[in-house]
Scaffold this active site. Structure first.
Site, PDB file in Angstrom:
ATOM      1  N   GLY A  12       9.298   7.019  23.145  1.00 22.24           N
ATOM      2  CA  GLY A  12       9.652   7.703  21.897  1.00 22.24           C
ATOM      3  C   GLY A  12      10.062   6.793  20.758  1.00 22.24           C
ATOM      4  O   GLY A  12      10.113   7.240  19.614  1.00 22.24           O
ATOM      5  N   ARG A  36      14.932   3.323  28.662  1.00 18.40           N
ATOM      6  CA  ARG A  36      15.265   2.394  29.741  1.00 18.40           C
ATOM      7  C   ARG A  36      16.531   1.627  29.383  1.00 18.40           C
ATOM      8  O   ARG A  36      16.824   1.416  28.216  1.00 18.40           O
ATOM      9  CB  ARG A  36      14.111   1.414  29.972  1.00 18.40           C
ATOM     10  N   LYS A 138      -7.072   3.603  31.045  1.00 20.43           N
ATOM     11  CA  LYS A 138      -6.804   5.006  30.717  1.00 20.43           C
ATOM     12  C   LYS A 138      -7.540   5.945  31.661  1.00 20.43           C
ATOM     13  O   LYS A 138      -7.018   7.011  32.022  1.00 20.43           O
ATOM     14  CB  LYS A 138      -7.178   5.279  29.256  1.00 20.43           C
ATOM     15  N   HIS A 270     -12.985  -3.817  19.665  1.00 22.66           N
ATOM     16  CA  HIS A 270     -12.747  -2.439  19.221  1.00 22.66           C
ATOM     17  C   HIS A 270     -13.319  -2.202  17.827  1.00 22.66           C
ATOM     18  O   HIS A 270     -13.861  -1.124  17.549  1.00 22.66           O
ATOM     19  CB  HIS A 270     -11.258  -2.120  19.257  1.00 22.66           C
TER      20      HIS A 270
END
Length: 312
Positions: A12, A36, A138, A270
């Site tokens: 987040g 964490r 992924k 990419h």
């Protein structure tokens, strides 16, 4: 009135994760943010977490090295959204395999959104190395999700505007150039450019929607389906400045790639997929896919034109 789903956001404080947190709170969901213990030494992340807490989010401490803590965190919510950073030199994406196991063990999650948010990895089996490692990792996470029969939504958010709109898709630049610009090929390959806050909003909209269950949601705002040349022209019109243009062939673009650091090679490969192969927009959305702006026309998304105005 049905209660809004409780959402746990992993990652987040990251680049896209913070937008998802913001959208979750704004749209009225009880929002839980996993953090964490290592984060306590990072003052900027701590300040961000505290600002989220002030706005109503609940902070939940857990660790990928402590499976029990992950399970306990997951049991507190209905939906898990992962926005783990995609640093593929360390294979952070594969940490989600532990999250998948925790969701499987908890047994209460009605929707999981793994960390994808770029090109659809299921369509990238032709991708150039070493950038293909992103899609391979992924897909490993997807395979685990589906093997565990976890309800899910995959998000394909295409180009993050902050990284490429402002810099007019110049490698390593995030502000508009003042005099010259490099165009890939003829500059006419269509891409999809999306404001990061809109990614957050569309993601939260999707988590309770049956239309997105076990599907891939592509974020394709129609006014933002533009070629690199069209984005450059929009900037020239807004700024009143004409840029000197150099067109680079695919052969010249890839020349010397092998001499670059590993991370740079991933970025170059990419760019090749996006601006030479057209992999952001060279396919029709199939029966297992849906498009966000069609599902949620009420979302007033940010256009490339309005995004560029911030740089004037």
């Amino acid at each position: 009135m049905e209660q809004s789903s409780r959402i746990l956001i992993v990652g987040g404080t990251g680049y896209i994760g913070r937008r998802i947190v913001k959208a979750s709170i704004a749209l009225g969901h009880p929002t839980f943010i996993l953090f964490r213990k290592e984060v306590v030494s990072d003052v900027e992340k701590v300040e961000m977490l505290l600002s989220f807490k002030k706005n109503g989010a609940k902070l939940v401490e857990a660790s990928f090295d402590d499976q029990g803590s992950l399970v306990d965190a997951v049991k507190q919510v209905d939906v898990v959204i992962s926005a783990i950073a995609g640093n593929h030199m360390r294979h952070y994406i594969l940490q989600q395999l532990k999250l998948v196991e925790a969701i499987k063990e908890a047994g209460n999650i009605k929707r999981f959104v793994p960390s994808e948010f770029g090109m659809d990895p299921a369509l990238m089996d032709h991708a150039m190395a070493p950038g293909n490692i992103v899609f391979i990792d992924k897909l490993k996470v997807r395979e685990a999700i589906e093997a565990a029969a976890i309800p899910h939504t995959y998000i394909s958010a295409n180009i993050f505007a902050g990284y490429l709109v402002g810099g007019l898709a110049q490698l390593g630049r995030v502000m508009p150039p003042s005099d010259k610009v490099l165009l890939y090929g003829d500059g006419n390959v269509k891409a999809v450019w999306v404001d990061e806050d809109d990614v957050g909003t569309y993601t939260i909209k999707a988590i309770d929607d049956p239309h997105t269950l076990n599907k891939t949601m592509y974020i394709r705002p129609p006014l933002n389906i533009l070629s690199q040349k069209e984005v450059i022209e929009k900037w020239e019109k807004l700024s009143g400045k004409s840029l000197n243009k150099t067109y680079i062939s695919v052969e010249d673009f890839l020349a010397g790639m092998e001499d670059q650091p590993y991370g740079e090679k991933i970025g170059i490969s990419h760019f090749y997929q996006m601006f030479y192969k057209g992999d952001l927009y060279n396919f029709e959305i199939g029966p297992n896919g849906v498009e966000a702006s069609q599902l949620y026309p009420e979302v007033k998304y940010t256009t490339v034109d309005s995004y560029l105005e911030r740089y004037l």
